[in-house]
Design a protein around this motif. Structure first.
Motif, mmCIF file in Angstrom:
data_model
loop_
_atom_site.group_PDB
_atom_site.id
_atom_site.type_symbol
_atom_site.label_atom_id
_atom_site.label_comp_id
_atom_site.label_asym_id
_atom_site.label_seq_id
_atom_site.Cartn_x
_atom_site.Cartn_y
_atom_site.Cartn_z
ATOM 1 N N CYS A 146 108.939 7.613 97.246
ATOM 2 C CA CYS A 146 109.271 8.888 97.731
ATOM 3 C C CYS A 146 110.025 9.734 96.700
ATOM 4 C CB CYS A 146 110.074 8.542 98.839
ATOM 5 S SG CYS A 146 109.144 7.860 100.374
ATOM 6 N N SER A 147 109.846 9.342 95.443
ATOM 7 C CA SER A 147 110.520 10.024 94.435
ATOM 8 C C SER A 147 109.967 11.226 94.010
ATOM 9 C CB SER A 147 110.528 9.304 93.133
ATOM 10 O OG SER A 147 109.265 8.887 92.393
ATOM 11 N N GLY A 148 108.582 11.524 94.243
ATOM 12 C CA GLY A 148 107.840 12.717 93.866
ATOM 13 C C GLY A 148 107.471 12.536 92.509
ATOM 14 N N LEU A 149 107.704 11.371 91.877
ATOM 15 C CA LEU A 149 107.198 11.337 90.633
ATOM 16 C C LEU A 149 105.879 10.727 90.433
ATOM 17 C CD1 LEU A 149 110.625 9.665 88.964
ATOM 18 C CD2 LEU A 149 109.550 12.160 88.907
ATOM 19 N N SER A 150 105.333 9.706 91.332
ATOM 20 C CA SER A 150 104.059 9.229 91.093
ATOM 21 C C SER A 150 103.150 9.914 92.164
ATOM 22 C CB SER A 150 103.973 7.682 91.386
ATOM 23 O OG SER A 150 104.860 7.505 92.764
ATOM 24 N N ASP A 151 103.835 10.511 93.040
ATOM 25 C CA ASP A 151 103.045 11.088 94.269
ATOM 26 C C ASP A 151 103.907 12.396 94.580
ATOM 27 O OD1 ASP A 151 101.836 12.362 96.350
ATOM 28 O OD2 ASP A 151 102.298 10.777 97.795
ATOM 29 N N THR A 152 103.460 13.492 94.008
ATOM 30 C CA THR A 152 104.115 14.864 93.861
ATOM 31 C C THR A 152 103.983 15.496 95.455
ATOM 32 O OG1 THR A 152 102.023 15.946 93.278
ATOM 33 C CG2 THR A 152 103.497 15.393 91.611
ATOM 34 N N THR A 153 103.401 14.926 96.178
ATOM 35 C CA THR A 153 103.443 15.442 97.527
ATOM 36 C C THR A 153 104.109 14.681 98.487
ATOM 37 O OG1 THR A 153 101.496 14.118 98.374
ATOM 38 C CG2 THR A 153 100.903 16.138 97.454
ATOM 39 N N PHE A 154 104.704 13.550 98.174
ATOM 40 C CA PHE A 154 105.641 12.741 98.846
ATOM 41 C C PHE A 154 105.180 12.147 100.153
ATOM 42 C CE2 PHE A 154 108.440 15.981 96.607
ATOM 43 C CZ PHE A 154 109.474 15.245 95.898
ATOM 44 N N GLY A 155 103.851 11.982 99.997
ATOM 45 C CA GLY A 155 103.193 11.049 101.016
ATOM 46 C C GLY A 155 102.766 12.153 102.173
ATOM 47 N N TYR A 156 102.903 13.471 102.069
ATOM 48 C CA TYR A 156 102.591 14.290 103.160
ATOM 49 C C TYR A 156 100.883 14.484 102.955
ATOM 50 C CZ TYR A 156 107.097 15.460 104.240
ATOM 51 O OH TYR A 156 108.524 15.333 104.658
ATOM 52 N N ALA A 157 100.475 14.437 102.071
ATOM 53 C CA ALA A 157 98.884 14.569 101.701
ATOM 54 C C ALA A 157 98.192 13.498 102.528
ATOM 55 C CB ALA A 157 98.492 14.733 100.211
ATOM 56 N N GLU A 158 98.566 12.375 102.522
ATOM 57 C CA GLU A 158 97.970 11.262 102.968
ATOM 58 C C GLU A 158 98.240 11.037 104.659
ATOM 59 O OE1 GLU A 158 98.846 7.481 101.220
ATOM 60 O OE2 GLU A 158 101.117 8.032 100.550
ATOM 61 N N GLY A 159 99.179 11.722 104.859
ATOM 62 C CA GLY A 159 99.702 11.772 106.351
ATOM 63 C C GLY A 159 100.799 10.586 106.547
ATOM 64 N N LYS A 160 101.500 10.098 105.358
ATOM 65 C CA LYS A 160 102.544 9.286 105.442
ATOM 66 C C LYS A 160 103.785 9.751 104.923
ATOM 67 C CE LYS A 160 99.310 5.332 105.358
ATOM 68 N NZ LYS A 160 98.944 3.924 104.525
ATOM 69 N N PRO A 161 104.670 10.673 105.518
ATOM 70 C CA PRO A 161 105.482 11.626 104.946
ATOM 71 C C PRO A 161 106.774 10.706 104.500
ATOM 72 C CG PRO A 161 105.431 12.184 107.100
ATOM 73 C CD PRO A 161 104.088 10.949 106.836
ATOM 74 N N CYS A 162 107.588 11.186 103.611
ATOM 75 C CA CYS A 162 108.749 10.617 103.160
ATOM 76 C C CYS A 162 110.040 11.680 103.725
ATOM 77 C CB CYS A 162 108.959 10.496 101.532
ATOM 78 S SG CYS A 162 107.874 9.266 100.762
ATOM 79 N N VAL A 163 110.881 10.983 104.120
ATOM 80 C CA VAL A 163 112.304 11.776 104.612
ATOM 81 C C VAL A 163 113.338 11.217 103.840
ATOM 82 C CG1 VAL A 163 113.756 12.204 106.836
ATOM 83 C CG2 VAL A 163 111.108 12.110 107.035
ATOM 84 N N LEU A 164 114.378 12.007 103.326
ATOM 85 C CA LEU A 164 115.449 11.641 102.566
ATOM 86 C C LEU A 164 116.603 11.798 103.506
ATOM 87 C CD1 LEU A 164 114.863 13.432 99.318
ATOM 88 C CD2 LEU A 164 113.944 11.067 99.888
ATOM 89 N N VAL A 165 117.440 10.517 103.468
ATOM 90 C CA VAL A 165 118.662 10.558 104.396
ATOM 91 C C VAL A 165 119.690 10.470 103.505
ATOM 92 C CG1 VAL A 165 119.912 9.362 106.380
ATOM 93 C CG2 VAL A 165 117.512 9.296 106.046
ATOM 94 N N LYS A 166 120.721 11.538 103.738
ATOM 95 C CA LYS A 166 122.066 11.219 103.057
ATOM 96 C C LYS A 166 123.452 11.365 104.049
ATOM 97 C CE LYS A 166 122.270 16.185 101.449
ATOM 98 N NZ LYS A 166 123.819 16.414 101.924
ATOM 99 N N MET A 167 124.247 10.772 103.477
ATOM 100 C CA MET A 167 125.502 11.166 104.189
ATOM 101 C C MET A 167 126.501 12.431 103.837
ATOM 102 S SD MET A 167 127.207 7.430 104.434
ATOM 103 C CE MET A 167 127.172 6.961 102.956
ATOM 104 N N ASN A 168 127.178 12.805 104.682
ATOM 105 C CA ASN A 168 128.240 13.832 104.216
ATOM 106 C C ASN A 168 129.260 13.551 103.409
ATOM 107 O OD1 ASN A 168 126.587 15.977 105.746
ATOM 108 N ND2 ASN A 168 128.043 15.500 107.694
ATOM 109 N N ARG A 169 129.803 14.357 102.615
ATOM 110 C CA ARG A 169 130.683 13.655 101.497
ATOM 111 C C ARG A 169 132.015 13.511 102.356
ATOM 112 N NH1 ARG A 169 129.821 17.475 96.376
ATOM 113 N NH2 ARG A 169 127.331 17.281 96.052
#
Length: 270
Positions: A146-169
């Motif tokens: 899900c880094s976008g380095l090996s797969d520049t579409t973040f899995g969206y092209a193959e129908g397996k999307p990545c979602v990033l989760v982060k906490m507020n500071r």
């Protein structure tokens, strides 16, 4: 006749004198009233300014004085949408999500993060006695698929999307892990997914956060979730809920349904 005319002129003169004196008295009264309110409101403004100045002397420029209302940090996702809907065969539909993720991850590039510190895993990076606060490295390659380095579409092209989760500071030590759950609105079956870094943990070394003045280059750690959708999941709306878990954190409150959690929906069509 002459006496009558002189008497009338004298009366007119007396009336003019009375009017003049009355005007002078009214002017003096209005002047005094205006002066009173100027002094009164000036005093109030001075008191307010003094009170604010005294209060500001008790505040820290970098850390909030009262943090009891921030019992648990909020969660947000990237791409910045709580309804992720796209056709996996149409790059124009998922292109906005891919571009948003790529732009967001620029601050996690190696060229940026190599300027930061290599920290001890599993330990809080406390710097209370240091004037200049340092930042621990979080390189985007930790997000692997899900880094976008090996797969520049973040899995969206193959129908397996990545979602990033982060906490507020939050400028305080916190827990170190989170969990995720999902439901298919059709059959209520759980969805398979992968986490990066493994186990979906926010490591302690990225905390505490000392505020934007001292931690100007600080970036939050991330957890990437890759949704392993199958053909049976396509064309169905999937409801996802991510929540933070830790010994000192809360993710359930009747008064705040968003405390320590985030809910979003995903629908992939083909």
């Amino acid at each position: 006749m002459e006496y009558t005319i002189n008497k009338r002129e004298k009366n007119k003169g007396n009336k003019k004198s009375i009017v003049y004196i009355t005007n002078v008295i009214l002017l003096a009264m209005y002047t005094l009233i205006l002066l009173f309110y100027l002094v009164f409101y000036g005093f109030l403004a001075g008191m307010f300014t003094l009170t604010m100045w005294v209060m500001l002397q008790t505040l820290d420029d970098n850390i909030p004085t009262y943090r009891d209302r921030v019992a648990s940090p909020g969660l947000v996702i990237r791409p910045r949408s709580l309804d992720i809907v796209f056709n996996r065969t149409d790059p124009k539909q998922y292109g906005q999500y891919v571009q948003h993720l790529e732009n967001f991850l620029q601050q996690y590039n190696d060229t940026v993060q190599e300027k930061n510190e290599l920290c001890m895993v599993g330990e809080y990076y406390e710097q209370d006695d240091q004037e200049e606060k340092k930042v621990c490295q979080f390189k985007r390659n930790l997000l692997r698929q899900c880094s976008g380095l090996s797969d520049t579409t973040f899995g969206y092209a193959e129908g397996k999307p990545c979602v990033l989760v982060k906490m507020n500071r939050v400028s305080a030590p916190i827990g170190d892990r989170w969990s995720d759950s999902s439901q298919n609105e059709m059959d209520k079956s759980p969805l398979q997914m992968q986490y990066f870094p493994s186990e979906g943990r926010f490591d302690k070394m990225y905390f505490p956060y000392y505020g934007k003045n001292l931690h100007s280059t600080y970036v939050q750690p991330l957890v990437a979730v890759k949704l392993l959708l199958t053909k049976e999941d396509y064309n169905n709306e999937l409801t996802m809920e991510c929540k933070i878990e830790g010994s000192d954190l809360r993710n359930s409150d009747d008064r705040d349904k968003f405390l320590g959690r985030v809910t979003f929906r995903v629908k992939v069509v083909e």
